[in-house]
Design a protein around this motif. Sequence first.
Motif, PDB file in Angstrom:
ATOM      1  N   ILE A   1       2.624   1.764  -3.384  1.00 35.85           N
ATOM      2  CA  ILE A   1       1.429   2.026  -4.390  1.00 35.85           C
ATOM      3  C   ILE A   1       1.065   3.842  -4.271  1.00 35.85           C
ATOM      4  CG2 ILE A   1      -1.128   2.147  -5.030  1.00 35.85           C
ATOM      5  CD1 ILE A   1      -0.669  -1.144  -4.678  1.00 35.85           C
ATOM      6  N   ASP A   2       1.042   3.994  -3.074  1.00 37.79           N
ATOM      7  CA  ASP A   2       0.955   5.435  -2.792  1.00 37.79           C
ATOM      8  C   ASP A   2       2.026   6.488  -3.078  1.00 37.79           C
ATOM      9  OD1 ASP A   2      -1.802   4.957  -1.570  1.00 37.79           O
ATOM     10  OD2 ASP A   2      -0.633   4.913   0.628  1.00 37.79           O
ATOM     11  N   SER A   3       3.187   5.838  -2.870  1.00 44.83           N
ATOM     12  CA  SER A   3       4.279   6.626  -3.238  1.00 44.83           C
ATOM     13  C   SER A   3       4.548   6.836  -4.670  1.00 44.83           C
ATOM     14  CB  SER A   3       5.671   6.260  -2.425  1.00 44.83           C
ATOM     15  OG  SER A   3       6.007   4.923  -3.155  1.00 44.83           O
ATOM     16  N   THR A   4       4.170   5.378  -5.581  1.00 46.79           N
ATOM     17  CA  THR A   4       4.147   5.828  -6.893  1.00 46.79           C
ATOM     18  C   THR A   4       3.177   6.567  -7.430  1.00 46.79           C
ATOM     19  OG1 THR A   4       4.774   3.394  -7.065  1.00 46.79           O
ATOM     20  CG2 THR A   4       3.845   4.136  -8.977  1.00 46.79           C
ATOM     21  N   PHE A   5       2.097   6.781  -6.756  1.00 44.68           N
ATOM     22  CA  PHE A   5       1.021   7.772  -7.426  1.00 44.68           C
ATOM     23  C   PHE A   5       1.337   9.229  -7.238  1.00 44.68           C
ATOM     24  CE2 PHE A   5      -2.004   4.240  -7.842  1.00 44.68           C
ATOM     25  CZ  PHE A   5      -2.383   4.446  -9.173  1.00 44.68           C
ATOM     26  N   GLU A   6       2.139   9.186  -5.717  1.00 47.46           N
ATOM     27  CA  GLU A   6       2.866  10.927  -5.628  1.00 47.46           C
ATOM     28  C   GLU A   6       3.746  11.092  -6.587  1.00 47.46           C
ATOM     29  OE1 GLU A   6       4.179  11.181  -1.871  1.00 47.46           O
ATOM     30  OE2 GLU A   6       2.494  10.300  -0.547  1.00 47.46           O
TER      31      GLU A   6
ATOM     32  N   SER B   1       0.688  -1.041   0.123  1.00 44.23           N
ATOM     33  CA  SER B   1       0.119  -0.003   0.077  1.00 44.23           C
ATOM     34  C   SER B   1       0.985   1.381  -0.132  1.00 44.23           C
ATOM     35  CB  SER B   1      -0.912  -0.050   1.187  1.00 44.23           C
ATOM     36  OG  SER B   1      -1.676   0.878   1.309  1.00 44.23           O
TER      37      SER B   1
ATOM     38  N   LEU C   1       4.127   9.876  -9.918  1.00 44.31           N
ATOM     39  CA  LEU C   1       3.247  10.288 -10.925  1.00 44.31           C
ATOM     40  C   LEU C   1       2.568  11.307 -11.016  1.00 44.31           C
ATOM     41  CD1 LEU C   1       1.898   6.422 -11.993  1.00 44.31           C
ATOM     42  CD2 LEU C   1       4.063   7.766 -12.917  1.00 44.31           C
ATOM     43  N   TYR C   2       1.950  11.825  -9.988  1.00 44.33           N
ATOM     44  CA  TYR C   2       1.152  13.089  -9.712  1.00 44.33           C
ATOM     45  C   TYR C   2       1.933  14.114 -10.124  1.00 44.33           C
ATOM     46  CZ  TYR C   2      -2.098  16.467  -8.154  1.00 44.33           C
ATOM     47  OH  TYR C   2      -3.049  17.413  -7.930  1.00 44.33           O
ATOM     48  N   ASP C   3       3.238  14.088  -9.712  1.00 47.64           N
ATOM     49  CA  ASP C   3       4.238  15.318  -9.580  1.00 47.64           C
ATOM     50  C   ASP C   3       4.886  15.475 -10.764  1.00 47.64           C
ATOM     51  OD1 ASP C   3       3.758  16.125  -6.955  1.00 47.64           O
ATOM     52  OD2 ASP C   3       5.260  14.845  -6.039  1.00 47.64           O
TER      53      ASP C   3
END
Length: 57
Positions: free
Chosen positions: A23-28, A20, A30-32
């Motif tokens: 996944i959270d760090s990956t989305f962070e 989890s 990608l979002y940046d």
Amino acid sequence: METTKAAAIEQQSLSLDSISKLIDSTFEVLYDIEVDLENILTTEFEQGFPSDLEMTN
């Protein structure tokens, strides 16, 4: 035997928590990432989109 089950459940919980967090760090990340879509489209499709081009036979 209860100790073994408890240890297995705890290990599974830690594993899911790690997944989890990953996944959270990956989305962070990608979002940046800023993507200049307009520049990509004009650079990659200077002659138009493949569907806009006439098919030559």
